[in-house]
Scaffold this active site. Structure first.
Site, PDB file in Angstrom:
ATOM      1  N   LYS A 115       0.828  -1.210   0.000  1.00  0.00           N
ATOM      2  CA  LYS A 115       0.000   0.000   0.000  1.00  0.00           C
ATOM      3  C   LYS A 115       0.863   1.262   0.000  1.00  0.00           C
ATOM      4  CE  LYS A 115      -3.973  -2.323   1.903  1.00  0.00           C
ATOM      5  NZ  LYS A 115      -4.550  -2.815   3.153  1.00  0.00           N
ATOM      6  N   LYS A 197      -6.773 -14.893 -12.193  1.00  0.00           N
ATOM      7  CA  LYS A 197      -8.054 -15.119 -11.524  1.00  0.00           C
ATOM      8  C   LYS A 197      -8.969 -13.915 -11.730  1.00  0.00           C
ATOM      9  CE  LYS A 197      -6.300 -15.149  -7.469  1.00  0.00           C
ATOM     10  NZ  LYS A 197      -6.259 -15.194  -6.005  1.00  0.00           N
ATOM     11  N   LYS A 200     -11.183  -8.011  -8.287  1.00  0.00           N
ATOM     12  CA  LYS A 200     -11.983  -6.806  -8.129  1.00  0.00           C
ATOM     13  C   LYS A 200     -11.447  -5.645  -8.944  1.00  0.00           C
ATOM     14  CE  LYS A 200     -14.397  -6.864  -3.768  1.00  0.00           C
ATOM     15  NZ  LYS A 200     -14.281  -6.732  -2.341  1.00  0.00           N
TER      16      LYS A 200
END
Ligand code: TRP
Length: 334
Positions: A115, A197, A200
């Site tokens: 982050k 995969k 989001k």
């Protein structure tokens, strides 16, 4: 009411719009667990503030994630389904755990480093202590099992470290929480563009969302990569074809899958037909969930009642734990 079942806790970030990977990777496990365990499932709205300080969308995101989980089969009568911010005891326990968490170990956390890299202008202390807050969520209910994906393993390891430090210093209050998964081999939910995969944030056109309408589902499925078909009997499947079979295994009948397996093996398969079939089976799977999500979102009174009931259950459990915590810590002065 006394409940002798083992305690399960997990958190869901309210970042809106769940997809098929979330369904088969997480929600389906929650739904299975609700009959066997005493479950606490929480919407992690405080956690979302560490990266999303703008709260304009928060309420609708919280409502959506609740509605989506309920529409997928999570039963608010069977589990405690609640919002983190409604259980203030979480903040108190977080404060105590912060005294047992070292700056060095927090700075080394993989999710923290990611982050920082992604958003170097907003490295706030909440971001640094994210795993401490998560540990507080879990041990507030003295939970033993935490159904989470691989990406959360390090946070759970840290939670166990905080638990051990607490127990060692103040006396045994908490069990060590551990990751939980029913099926050892994680189910594969490949994206439709053969890049990994469903996820989001990346490749939204290759990800099927529970909120996608029928036309969108069909369009996305029909765009999946194929080729002109096998030319040799019983050949190995290229990975992009394997992916389409994997997706079929999630939503289609055994009969349908076997038919396309046979057609692949004898080189008569037509991928256009296969994708059409997959698209219809996806529509049949997703549309009832989507419609129920919409119905629940219309019924704000019901959602409020779900959150209230869930919070009451979670607060009852939290208060019992915090009495033990304060006592163990010697914070009772009268
Ligand atoms: N960090 C988790 C995630 O990113 C969400 C979460 C918050 C959580 N609190 C939790 C997960 C407690 C398990 C238990 O998905």
């Amino acid at each position: 009411m006394k409940d002798d079942r083992e305690i399960v806790m997990s958190g869901i970030r309210p970042t809106g719009f769940l997809h098929l990977g979330n369904y088969f990777g997480a929600i389906r496990n929650y739904v299975k667990m609700q009959d066997d365990y005493n479950c606490f499932f929480m919407v992690a709205d405080w956690h979302s503030l560490t990266t999303h300080p703008d709260t304009k969308q928060l309420k609708s995101n919280v409502h959506r994630v609740l509605a989506e989980n309920i529409a997928c089969g999570l039963n608010p009568d069977k589990v405690a389904l609640y919002c983190q911010s409604h259980v203030h005891e979480t903040a108190e326990l977080y404060l105590y755990l912060n005294m047992l968490a070292y700056k060095g170990e927090l700075e080394k956390t993989v999710t923290f480093k990611d982050k920082v890299r992604q958003n170097p202008e907003n490295v706030n202390a909440g971001l640094l202590t994210y795993p401490v807050l998560q540990a507080a969520d879990i041990i507030l209910h003295r939970a033993k099992f935490v159904p989470v994906g691989k990406d959360q393993e390090q946070h759970l390891e840290m939670a166990r470290n905080f638990v051990n430090r607490f127990n060692h210093r103040y006396g045994e209050v908490f069990p060590e929480p551990q990751a939980f998964n029913y099926n050892q081999a994680l189910i594969k939910v490949p994206s439709l563009d053969n890049t990994g995969k469903m996820s989001k944030s990346e490749n939204q056109l290759a990800t099927l969302y529970l909120a996608d309408n029928d036309a969108t589902i069909r369009k996305k499925v029909m765009k999946a990569v194929t080729d002109s078909g096998p030319v040799e009997m019983n050949s190995a499947k290229p990975d992009y074809i394997e992916n389409i079979f994997d997706l079929m295994k999630l939503v289609s009948s055994a009969e349908v899958i076997n038919r396309f397996e046979d057609e692949f093996n004898n080189c008569t398969i037509r991928y256009g037909d296969m994708k059409k079939q997959l698209a219809e089976d996806m529509v049949n799977f997703i549309s009832p969930i989507r419609n129920q999500v919409e119905a629940i979102l219309q019924d704000e009174k019901y959602l409020l009642q779900v959150m209230e009931t869930g919070a009451a259950k979670a607060i009852e459990s939290a208060k019992a734990t915090m009495l033990q915590v304060r006592k163990a810590m010697g914070l009772q002065y009268y």
